[in-house]
Design a protein around this motif. Structure first.
Motif, short mmCIF file in Angstrom:
data_model
loop_
_atom_site.label_atom_id
_atom_site.label_comp_id
_atom_site.label_asym_id
_atom_site.label_seq_id
_atom_site.Cartn_x
_atom_site.Cartn_y
_atom_site.Cartn_z
N VAL A 1 5.43 -9.10 9.62
CA VAL A 1 5.16 -8.81 8.21
C VAL A 1 3.64 -8.76 8.00
O VAL A 1 3.11 -7.83 7.39
CB VAL A 1 5.81 -9.86 7.29
CG1 VAL A 1 5.29 -9.72 5.85
CG2 VAL A 1 7.32 -9.70 7.29
N TRP A 2 2.98 -9.76 8.55
CA TRP A 2 1.51 -9.82 8.42
C TRP A 2 0.86 -8.54 8.98
O TRP A 2 -0.04 -7.98 8.39
CB TRP A 2 1.00 -11.06 9.16
CG TRP A 2 -0.48 -11.28 9.04
CD1 TRP A 2 -1.14 -11.82 7.98
CD2 TRP A 2 -1.47 -10.97 10.02
NE1 TRP A 2 -2.48 -11.86 8.24
CE2 TRP A 2 -2.72 -11.35 9.48
CE3 TRP A 2 -1.44 -10.41 11.30
CZ2 TRP A 2 -3.92 -11.18 10.17
CZ3 TRP A 2 -2.63 -10.25 11.99
CH2 TRP A 2 -3.84 -10.63 11.42
N VAL A 3 1.37 -8.08 10.13
CA VAL A 3 0.81 -6.89 10.74
C VAL A 3 1.10 -5.64 9.90
O VAL A 3 0.26 -4.75 9.78
CB VAL A 3 1.38 -6.69 12.17
CG1 VAL A 3 0.91 -5.37 12.77
CG2 VAL A 3 0.97 -7.84 13.07
N GLY A 4 2.29 -5.59 9.29
CA GLY A 4 2.73 -4.35 8.65
C GLY A 4 2.34 -4.18 7.20
O GLY A 4 2.39 -3.06 6.67
N ILE A 5 1.95 -5.27 6.53
CA ILE A 5 1.59 -5.18 5.10
C ILE A 5 0.54 -4.09 4.84
O ILE A 5 0.71 -3.28 3.92
CB ILE A 5 1.10 -6.56 4.57
CG1 ILE A 5 2.29 -7.51 4.39
CG2 ILE A 5 0.36 -6.41 3.25
CD1 ILE A 5 1.87 -8.93 4.05
N PRO A 6 -0.55 -4.02 5.61
CA PRO A 6 -1.60 -3.05 5.30
C PRO A 6 -1.11 -1.60 5.29
O PRO A 6 -1.55 -0.81 4.46
CB PRO A 6 -2.62 -3.25 6.42
CG PRO A 6 -2.39 -4.63 6.90
CD PRO A 6 -0.94 -4.89 6.74
N PHE A 7 -0.17 -1.27 6.19
CA PHE A 7 0.35 0.10 6.24
C PHE A 7 0.99 0.48 4.91
O PHE A 7 0.70 1.54 4.35
CB PHE A 7 1.35 0.22 7.38
CG PHE A 7 2.12 1.51 7.39
CD1 PHE A 7 1.52 2.68 7.81
CD2 PHE A 7 3.45 1.54 6.97
CE1 PHE A 7 2.23 3.87 7.82
CE2 PHE A 7 4.15 2.73 6.96
CZ PHE A 7 3.55 3.90 7.39
N HIS A 8 1.83 -0.41 4.38
CA HIS A 8 2.50 -0.12 3.11
C HIS A 8 1.49 -0.12 1.97
O HIS A 8 1.55 0.72 1.07
CB HIS A 8 3.62 -1.13 2.87
CG HIS A 8 4.77 -0.94 3.80
ND1 HIS A 8 5.89 -0.22 3.47
CD2 HIS A 8 4.94 -1.32 5.09
CE1 HIS A 8 6.70 -0.19 4.50
NE2 HIS A 8 6.16 -0.85 5.50
N MET A 9 0.55 -1.07 2.01
CA MET A 9 -0.46 -1.14 0.96
C MET A 9 -1.26 0.16 0.92
O MET A 9 -1.50 0.74 -0.14
CB MET A 9 -1.39 -2.33 1.21
CG MET A 9 -2.35 -2.59 0.09
SD MET A 9 -3.54 -3.87 0.49
CE MET A 9 -4.72 -2.95 1.45
N LEU A 10 -1.65 0.65 2.10
CA LEU A 10 -2.48 1.85 2.19
C LEU A 10 -1.76 3.07 1.62
O LEU A 10 -2.29 3.81 0.79
CB LEU A 10 -2.84 2.09 3.66
CG LEU A 10 -3.83 3.20 3.94
CD1 LEU A 10 -5.22 2.73 3.61
CD2 LEU A 10 -3.76 3.60 5.40
N LEU A 11 -0.51 3.24 2.07
CA LEU A 11 0.25 4.41 1.63
C LEU A 11 0.54 4.35 0.13
O LEU A 11 0.37 5.34 -0.59
CB LEU A 11 1.58 4.46 2.41
CG LEU A 11 1.89 5.76 3.09
CD1 LEU A 11 0.90 5.99 4.21
CD2 LEU A 11 3.30 5.75 3.67
N LEU A 12 0.96 3.17 -0.34
CA LEU A 12 1.32 3.04 -1.75
C LEU A 12 0.08 3.12 -2.63
O LEU A 12 0.13 3.66 -3.74
CB LEU A 12 2.08 1.73 -1.98
CG LEU A 12 3.45 1.69 -1.29
CD1 LEU A 12 4.02 0.29 -1.28
CD2 LEU A 12 4.43 2.66 -1.97
N HIS A 13 -1.03 2.60 -2.14
CA HIS A 13 -2.27 2.71 -2.93
C HIS A 13 -2.68 4.17 -3.09
O HIS A 13 -3.06 4.60 -4.18
CB HIS A 13 -3.39 1.90 -2.27
CG HIS A 13 -4.67 2.00 -3.03
ND1 HIS A 13 -5.71 2.81 -2.61
CD2 HIS A 13 -5.07 1.46 -4.19
CE1 HIS A 13 -6.69 2.72 -3.49
NE2 HIS A 13 -6.33 1.91 -4.45
N ALA A 14 -2.57 4.95 -2.01
CA ALA A 14 -2.89 6.38 -2.11
C ALA A 14 -1.98 7.03 -3.14
O ALA A 14 -2.41 7.89 -3.92
CB ALA A 14 -2.73 7.04 -0.74
N GLY A 15 -0.70 6.61 -3.17
CA GLY A 15 0.23 7.14 -4.16
C GLY A 15 -0.17 6.78 -5.58
O GLY A 15 -0.15 7.61 -6.49
#
Lengths: 288, 273
Positions: free
Chosen positions: A161-175
């Motif tokens: 989870v710790w590793v994967g949070i940034p990926f979702h944050m990045l994509l959703l922030h761009a959205g």
């Protein structure tokens, strides 16, 4: 015709080094390939025996359950936390860009480094997770997290989870950045609360990018190998043996290349089907 | 606008909490044994001790060689990726080829393919061509992972190149290859740089290919050696964290140095999805 010379080298490269291996794995999954006959190429045709052996082995169902538990728990937490962080860091305040950039670090670091540092965090003797529990008065929960079959999977999920949070944050922030500000302004004038704005405007507008993040996240998490293999090796007592680890074990520990290939194909086909369903739905939505 | 320092304070706490595991790795690497095994833990490693860096990295020829191997493999993969991906991305973005959709398919499907699925067939290919236990085999293998990503990331950059520029070059007698080389590539330089950084980061951290395709310590990448280290050192946390910190270091340097470019490139790619 000369134009086709531009994409040709990359295409040929993928045909030789990716498509051919996938087809070869398909072929191998119908052969009784093992350490003795593998390199000589004389493995006999065995029909569906490898699939039968893999699917009927008592550990397969357990492996599949562990894989799905790992994938779904990990993905759910990554997505929800990533979304919360994307919302928070979408606001304007001093140093917000710096924080957004720093939060990507866990995702960029080599998986083996992350696995190594989380092994230390979760260590039973003097691991910092135990120390923190003691500090907040939960000393009774102290534990050798990675060597207990009951907690190893949870610990691995926390690390992932710790590793994967940034990926979702990045994509959703761009959205979030692409959402029209005028809609929110109108909602504010109409007196809509922040929660109401979130459920009635943000979520519906973000749905396509949420689905994209979840699908890509599922595909990535379902095939996770590095972090689990390095943190636990699939143990203790098979408690964290996910499908990719079991593919590795079949081929590289037991030299059952035929069964390894069959398991590999099962590993490939699940995200493939999911992606096809997703694309099919999206095309229908676009057409509607 | 009114500065909102309250939000900054909350943001700083969240960021610090997220980065704590990384801090703890570095802090542990700077402690000696008694400080590591103290309860309650010693939160700040002061005065810092660098013994672990000597024993785990500087005086450890296996680790030093592995760092060199990873550098060679990563740089090789970056070069190979750019050589293949730049013309492919251009061709599929700008040349109005028939079957572009079909040609994109392998690049998209590759995202689904687990590395471990490719390991056995690749091992077979490499053993038949005498490439097992060479750095070249790992460059080839890593490019399978970076190439599709690179083509998908580069395509939008090529789509944005103004068509008039290419036409002008063509009428000047540049020819298609000349226009690509002299006009188009310089324009998409930010895209090429983003791809280079990502190919490097992905390859530097790659583990499964290294684990399955090389058995000889002399060519193994540093991720495989670090994993081996974990087995050997067990609970010698200071050297383990020192080695982990060193393996993380090139990524952190790239990340800090090229932060704006990387984040911008990724965000652009993300929106294009």
């Amino acid at each position: 015709m000369g134009r086709y010379a531009f994409p040709a080298p990359a295409l040929i490269y993928l045909l030789v080094f990716m498509v051919y291996p996938i087809l070869y794995t398909f072929y191998l999954s119908f052969r009784g390939a093992n350490a003795v006959n593998f390199l000589s190429g004389t493995a006999p045709f065995v029909g569906l025996d490898n699939y039968r052996a893999v699917l009927s082995s008592p550990t397969f169902v357990r492996t599949l359950v562990i894989t799905l538990t790992f994938t779904i728990c990990s993905l759910a937490f990554q997505h929800v936390i990533g979304f919360a962080l994307a919302l928070f860091f979408n606001r304007e305040f001093p140093f917000v860009r710096l924080f957004r950039a720093l939060l990507l670090l866990g995702w960029m670091l080599p998986a083996v480094v992350n696995a190594s540092l989380w092994r230390w965090m979760f260590s039973g003797s003097f691991g910092v997770v135990n120390s923190l529990l003691e500090t907040v008065g939960l000393g009774g929960l102290q534990h050798d997290w990675l060597t207990d079959p009951n907690t190893a999977l949870g610990a691995v999920i926390v690390a992932d989870v710790w590793v994967g949070i940034p990926f979702h944050m990045l994509l959703l922030h761009a959205g979030l950045q692409s959402l029209p500000g005028s809609v929110y302004e109108a909602a504010r004038i109409d007196g809509a609360s922040a929660w109401r704005q979130f459920t009635s405007i943000t979520v519906p507008l973000m749905r396509p990018i949420m689905f994209t993040a979840l699908l890509l996240g599922f595909v990535q998490t379902f095939k996770s190998f590095d972090i689990i293999y390095v943190m636990t090796g699939g143990g203790p007592a098979g408690a964290t043996t996910v499908l990719p680890v079991s593919v590795y074990n079949l081929s590289f520990d037991y030299f059952q290349f035929g069964q390894g290939a069959a398991a590999a194909n099962i590993l490939l086909v699940i995200p493939l089907l999911l992606s096809i369903v997703y694309l099919w739905n999206r095309r229908r939505e676009d057409a509607a | 606008m009114r500065k909102r320092w309250g939000l900054t304070a909350v943001g700083a706490v969240i960021t610090a909490a997220y980065l704590f595991p990384v801090y703890w790795m570095v802090a542990t690497s700077l402690k000696d044994r008694t400080d590591i095994f103290s309860s309650p833990p010693k939160w700040v490693p002061w005065p810092p001790r660098f013994d672990a860096y000597h024993s785990a990295v500087l005086d450890n020829p296996v680790m030093l060689r592995a760092l060199g191997n990873s550098a060679i493999i990563a740089v090789g993969t970056v070069i190979m990726t750019l050589l293949l991906a730049a013309p492919a991305g251009y061709g599929m973005a700008r040349l109005k080829l028939r079957w572009t959709g079909l040609m994109m398919l392998p690049f998209l499907v590759s995202q689904l393919v687990p590395t471990i699925n490719l390991a056995v067939p690749l091992y077979l290919i490499f053993s038949r061509t005498g490439l097992v236990n060479t750095q070249l085999s790992l460059i080839i293998a890593n490019t399978i992972i970076t190439l599709p990503f690179a083509v998908i990331l580069l395509r939008p950059f090529f789509l944005r190149v103004p068509a008039e520029l290419e036409e002008a070059a063509a009428t000047d007698g540049c020819g298609r290859l000349g226009a690509f080389w002299r006009i188009v590539l310089p324009i998409v330089r930010p895209g090429l740089l983003t791809v280079a950084v990502f190919a490097f980061v992905m390859t530097w951290g790659e583990f499964a290919m290294g684990l399955t395709l090389t058995t000889d310590e002399r060519v193994q990448p540093v991720t495989v050696i670090l994993n081996q280290f974990i087995g050997q050192y067990g609970t010698e946390w200071a050297p383990l964290m020192a080695a982990s910190t060193i393996v993380a270091l090139p990524i952190v340097i790239l990340f800090v140095g090229l932060q704006r470019l990387v984040v911008g490139g990724l965000a652009a790619g993300a929106v294009k999805e």
